[in-house]
Every structure is written in structure tokens, then in C-alpha cells.
Design a protein around this motif. Structure first.
Motif, PDB file in Angstrom:
ATOM      1  N   GLN A   1       0.721  -1.290   0.016  1.00 25.46           N
ATOM      2  CA  GLN A   1       0.050   0.151   0.075  1.00 25.46           C
ATOM      3  C   GLN A   1       1.053   1.049   0.018  1.00 25.46           C
ATOM      4  OE1 GLN A   1      -3.105   0.001   3.168  1.00 25.46           O
ATOM      5  NE2 GLN A   1      -3.883  -1.698   2.233  1.00 25.46           N
ATOM      6  N   CYS A   2       1.738   1.288   0.914  1.00 24.29           N
ATOM      7  CA  CYS A   2       2.798   2.510   0.839  1.00 24.29           C
ATOM      8  C   CYS A   2       3.486   2.751  -0.561  1.00 24.29           C
ATOM      9  CB  CYS A   2       3.652   2.320   2.015  1.00 24.29           C
ATOM     10  SG  CYS A   2       2.787   2.762   3.651  1.00 24.29           S
ATOM     11  N   ARG A   3       3.949   1.551  -0.884  1.00 19.29           N
ATOM     12  CA  ARG A   3       4.681   1.813  -2.357  1.00 19.29           C
ATOM     13  C   ARG A   3       3.432   2.299  -3.492  1.00 19.29           C
ATOM     14  NH1 ARG A   3       6.482  -2.483  -4.757  1.00 19.29           N
ATOM     15  NH2 ARG A   3       5.498  -4.084  -3.510  1.00 19.29           N
ATOM     16  N   LYS A   4       2.400   1.685  -3.199  1.00 26.96           N
ATOM     17  CA  LYS A   4       1.388   2.159  -4.363  1.00 26.96           C
ATOM     18  C   LYS A   4       0.962   3.493  -4.290  1.00 26.96           C
ATOM     19  CE  LYS A   4       0.406  -1.807  -6.704  1.00 26.96           C
ATOM     20  NZ  LYS A   4       0.446  -2.065  -8.051  1.00 26.96           N
ATOM     21  N   THR A   5       0.837   3.972  -3.011  1.00 31.76           N
ATOM     22  CA  THR A   5       0.405   5.582  -2.662  1.00 31.76           C
ATOM     23  C   THR A   5       1.526   6.447  -2.879  1.00 31.76           C
ATOM     24  OG1 THR A   5       0.936   5.496  -0.328  1.00 31.76           O
ATOM     25  CG2 THR A   5      -1.204   5.060  -1.238  1.00 31.76           C
ATOM     26  N   SER A   6       2.807   5.896  -2.890  1.00 30.14           N
ATOM     27  CA  SER A   6       4.075   6.738  -3.061  1.00 30.14           C
ATOM     28  C   SER A   6       4.941   6.779  -4.073  1.00 30.14           C
ATOM     29  CB  SER A   6       4.874   6.895  -1.633  1.00 30.14           C
ATOM     30  OG  SER A   6       5.538   5.555  -1.644  1.00 30.14           O
ATOM     31  N   GLY A   7       4.704   5.744  -4.716  1.00 29.44           N
ATOM     32  CA  GLY A   7       5.565   5.185  -6.117  1.00 29.44           C
ATOM     33  C   GLY A   7       7.105   4.585  -5.418  1.00 29.44           C
ATOM     34  N   HIS A   8       7.296   4.421  -4.224  1.00 30.58           N
ATOM     35  CA  HIS A   8       8.428   3.846  -3.623  1.00 30.58           C
ATOM     36  C   HIS A   8       8.020   3.469  -2.359  1.00 30.58           C
ATOM     37  CE1 HIS A   8      12.658   2.772  -3.678  1.00 30.58           C
ATOM     38  NE2 HIS A   8      13.023   3.929  -2.910  1.00 30.58           N
ATOM     39  N   TYR A   9       8.908   3.562  -1.448  1.00 31.05           N
ATOM     40  CA  TYR A   9       8.805   3.200   0.093  1.00 31.05           C
ATOM     41  C   TYR A   9       8.139   4.359   0.657  1.00 31.05           C
ATOM     42  CZ  TYR A   9      13.282   4.278   1.586  1.00 31.05           C
ATOM     43  OH  TYR A   9      14.572   4.847   1.596  1.00 31.05           O
ATOM     44  N   TRP A  10       7.672   4.426   1.817  1.00 28.56           N
ATOM     45  CA  TRP A  10       7.034   5.443   2.497  1.00 28.56           C
ATOM     46  C   TRP A  10       7.581   5.506   3.900  1.00 28.56           C
ATOM     47  CZ3 TRP A  10       2.896   7.225   6.169  1.00 28.56           C
ATOM     48  CH2 TRP A  10       2.435   8.851   5.804  1.00 28.56           C
ATOM     49  N   SER A  11       8.366   6.953   4.141  1.00 28.38           N
ATOM     50  CA  SER A  11       8.875   7.127   5.281  1.00 28.38           C
ATOM     51  C   SER A  11       8.183   8.173   6.057  1.00 28.38           C
ATOM     52  CB  SER A  11      10.428   7.713   5.030  1.00 28.38           C
ATOM     53  OG  SER A  11      11.000   7.572   6.297  1.00 28.38           O
ATOM     54  N   ALA A  12       7.802   7.844   7.414  1.00 29.87           N
ATOM     55  CA  ALA A  12       6.919   8.709   8.350  1.00 29.87           C
ATOM     56  C   ALA A  12       7.205   9.104   9.774  1.00 29.87           C
ATOM     57  CB  ALA A  12       5.566   8.190   8.065  1.00 29.87           C
ATOM     58  N   THR A  13       7.155   9.904  10.144  1.00 29.47           N
ATOM     59  CA  THR A  13       7.295  10.348  11.745  1.00 29.47           C
ATOM     60  C   THR A  13       5.722  10.177  12.094  1.00 29.47           C
ATOM     61  OG1 THR A  13       8.083  11.539  13.374  1.00 29.47           O
ATOM     62  CG2 THR A  13       7.040  12.667  11.460  1.00 29.47           C
ATOM     63  N   GLN A  14       5.747  10.439  13.361  1.00 26.82           N
ATOM     64  CA  GLN A  14       4.145  10.032  14.195  1.00 26.82           C
ATOM     65  C   GLN A  14       4.199  10.929  15.292  1.00 26.82           C
ATOM     66  OE1 GLN A  14       3.000   6.454  16.120  1.00 26.82           O
ATOM     67  NE2 GLN A  14       1.727   6.225  14.199  1.00 26.82           N
ATOM     68  N   VAL A  15       3.144  11.623  15.562  1.00 24.64           N
ATOM     69  CA  VAL A  15       2.736  12.404  16.824  1.00 24.64           C
ATOM     70  C   VAL A  15       1.405  11.915  17.010  1.00 24.64           C
ATOM     71  CG1 VAL A  15       4.379  14.151  16.200  1.00 24.64           C
ATOM     72  CG2 VAL A  15       1.977  14.314  15.521  1.00 24.64           C
TER      73      VAL A  15
END
Length: 127
Positions: free
Chosen positions: A29-43
Motif C-alpha cells: 500500500q505504501c509503495r502504491k501510494t508513494s511510488g516507492h517506500y514511504w517514510s513517516a514520523t508520528q505524533v
């Protein structure tokens, strides 16, 4: 306080408090939505404030999570797990220097075959 936005500025936000280190997700899912892998922080949601949301659209990407993106420019911005009380924020959407680092890779069993992960960080098959 940190700020961030989508590419066109139709979605903007402020974050107060400490940001979690960035996590690189290689799930399909992250690869499909971003075109690669997705890197995220969180709060925690209490530390997250939308200052402009005219372009924000939420997409229910699974039974238990949704993704926020800008309907004008297409920027992938947010991920929220139902009932978690926190928002994951695409690290690349933050303004200026973040002071963050990537702490681990998750869902590496789903990663694309066109790249290698060679940074020496922990790699988890799932979450």
C-alpha cells in the motif's frame, strides 16, 4: 514547533512536541501510494494541528486505517490507524531541517525487487 504542507500548499499543518524517528515502510500500500517506500514520523493527535485543509481528502485504505492526501497536487501526507490516537506524517512533507533519522524498515517482505536496503538499520518482515 514544526510545520509542513503538501506540494501546492492546499494542506498545511503544525506539530508540537517531539517527533518519533522516521520509519520506512515497504508494504504494498505504501509503495502504491508513494511510488516507492514511504517514510513517516508520528505524533499523538493532540500535538497535530491542520492549519489549512482545503485540499485534504481521506482514503480508507484498509479496514483499520486511512490515508490523507491532497486532492489538488496528489501529495501523500498522512496515515492514521483507527483508534490509535496518533497521526503518521510523511517525513518529506515537513518544512526545513527535521533533525530526524530513520530508525528501521518495516514490511520488508513486501519491498520492491528493484532496490536493496543496505543502510544497516533493523529490517522487520511486518510491523
Amino acid at each position: 514547533m514544526k510545520t509542513g504542507s503538501c506540494l501546492c500548499g492546499a494542506v498545511a499543518f503544525e506539530i508540537t512536541g517531539e517527533l518519533r524517528p522516521s520509519v520506512a515502510c515497504h508494504c504494498t500500500q505504501c509503495r502504491k501510494t508513494s511510488g516507492h517506500y514511504w517514510s513517516a514520523t508520528q505524533v499523538p493527535d493532540a500535538q497535530f494541528n491542520l492549519t489549512k485543509d482545503e485540499g485534504l481528502t481521506w482514503y480508507q485504505s484498509s479496514k483499520s486505517a486511512r490515508r490523507g492526501f491532497c486532492r489538488h497536487c496528489g501529495s501523500a501526507l498522512f496515515w492514521q490507524m483507527d483508534g490509535e490516537g496518533a497521526t503518521s506524517i510523511g517525513t518529506g512533507t515537513l518544512d526545513g531541517a527535521t533533525g530526524l533519522h530513520t530508525s528501521k524498515h518495516i514490511f520488508v517482505k513486501d519491498k520492491g525487487d528493484y532496490y536493496d536496503i543496505a543502510d544497516g538499520l533493523p529490517q522487520l518482515d511486518t510491523y
